[in-house]
Design a protein around this motif. Sequence first.
Motif, PDB file in Angstrom:
ATOM      1  N   HIS A  32      43.978  38.163  47.955  1.00 17.50           N
ATOM      2  CA  HIS A  32      42.653  38.529  49.030  1.00 17.50           C
ATOM      3  C   HIS A  32      42.451  39.887  48.381  1.00 17.50           C
ATOM      4  CE1 HIS A  32      41.054  34.728  50.075  1.00 17.50           C
ATOM      5  NE2 HIS A  32      42.279  34.900  50.799  1.00 17.50           N
ATOM      6  N   ARG A  41      40.308  36.106  43.160  1.00 14.01           N
ATOM      7  CA  ARG A  41      39.691  34.512  42.809  1.00 14.01           C
ATOM      8  C   ARG A  41      40.630  32.977  42.683  1.00 14.01           C
ATOM      9  NH1 ARG A  41      35.113  34.659  45.725  1.00 14.01           N
ATOM     10  NH2 ARG A  41      34.254  36.583  46.207  1.00 14.01           N
ATOM     11  N   THR A  77      38.845  41.290  40.383  1.00 18.08           N
ATOM     12  CA  THR A  77      37.926  39.852  40.591  1.00 18.08           C
ATOM     13  C   THR A  77      38.395  38.912  40.754  1.00 18.08           C
ATOM     14  OG1 THR A  77      36.151  42.073  40.753  1.00 18.08           O
ATOM     15  CG2 THR A  77      36.100  39.866  41.263  1.00 18.08           C
ATOM     16  N   GLU A  79      37.702  41.407  45.182  1.00 19.71           N
ATOM     17  CA  GLU A  79      37.173  40.817  45.971  1.00 19.71           C
ATOM     18  C   GLU A  79      36.050  40.829  47.307  1.00 19.71           C
ATOM     19  OE1 GLU A  79      38.555  36.021  48.023  1.00 19.71           O
ATOM     20  OE2 GLU A  79      39.350  37.966  49.260  1.00 19.71           O
TER      21      GLU A  79
END
Length: 327
Positions: free
Chosen positions: A277, A272, A268, A281
């Motif tokens: 994406h 970010r 994650t 995320e």
Amino acid sequence: MFYYLARRLANYALLLFVAVSLAYLIASISMNPRSAYDITNPTLDWAAIERTLVSYNISDTIPLTQRYTTWLTNIFTEWDWGRGPKGAFVNEEIGRRMWVSVRLIIIGSFMGMIGGVVIGAWTATKQYTWIDRTITMIALVVLSTPVVVMANLLQIGATQFNLTTGTNFFEFIGETGQIGDYPGAWIVDRAQHLLLPTFSMSLGGMASYSRYQRNLMLDTLGADYVRTARAKGLRKSQAVIRHALRTSLVPMATFFAFAIAGLFLGATVTERVYGWHGLGEYSVNSITGQDINATAAVVAFSGVSTLTGALLSDILIVVVDPRVRVS
């Protein structure tokens, strides 16, 4: 082997069903999809929004058991994981973001695993030398540095390198950028955007795997069978690779399998920072966006990844360790 794997798959399928069902029920109880809309906007037609939520099967005006039954029926009959409060199809989001994460994670995880094993095994043969102490210190520094800090430091270094050389060698924001008009330009562009986030992910893997591998190698290097192999005339390098390294890889096989599964939803921060994406995320956005169906789907994907890792671990142990027999 077939019956062994069939039994394991049946157990894992039952565990997955229970885990995903609990995730859906908990999300349905604790989340409020209406919060995805701006409650301060006086122009919103809340009656229309409520009808939309009912049609998506995520309104709390529908009894929980009825919602769960409808949701489960749609999955088994149409493989439809539902829609979010704003109408986004969960199937499409998972399908698109999954491959984004795959591109980012596969190379980084294998680099981390292979590099960690090589470094750990090598430092074990150099125990207490300056090489061992230096690599240990570097690994501890990497492990103690938060992922977000490491990623930003790498970005700063890459930016400085680009300014110093007057090139755009490092492209690290997003999955792709401006593609040139020369042959193979799209491959170069993808590789440039993949280089830094992949290296950022593999650093932590190398550091942690090398520590595990070093300790396991130290245990096996002093074993009787390694000394016996050396006494029979086998060269040190052959004894290390054939006996010590192979034996130490047995517990590492389990670690690798579960680590790969966890990476899909553990990237994650990396996604970010570098503008990718992917599923990491999406897992955060689904919770903050009060998206019941997306949260359940992410848990399902995580469960499948974890249980696939468990099954892969069982297979790898059988392959690596000839002492293990299954029927």
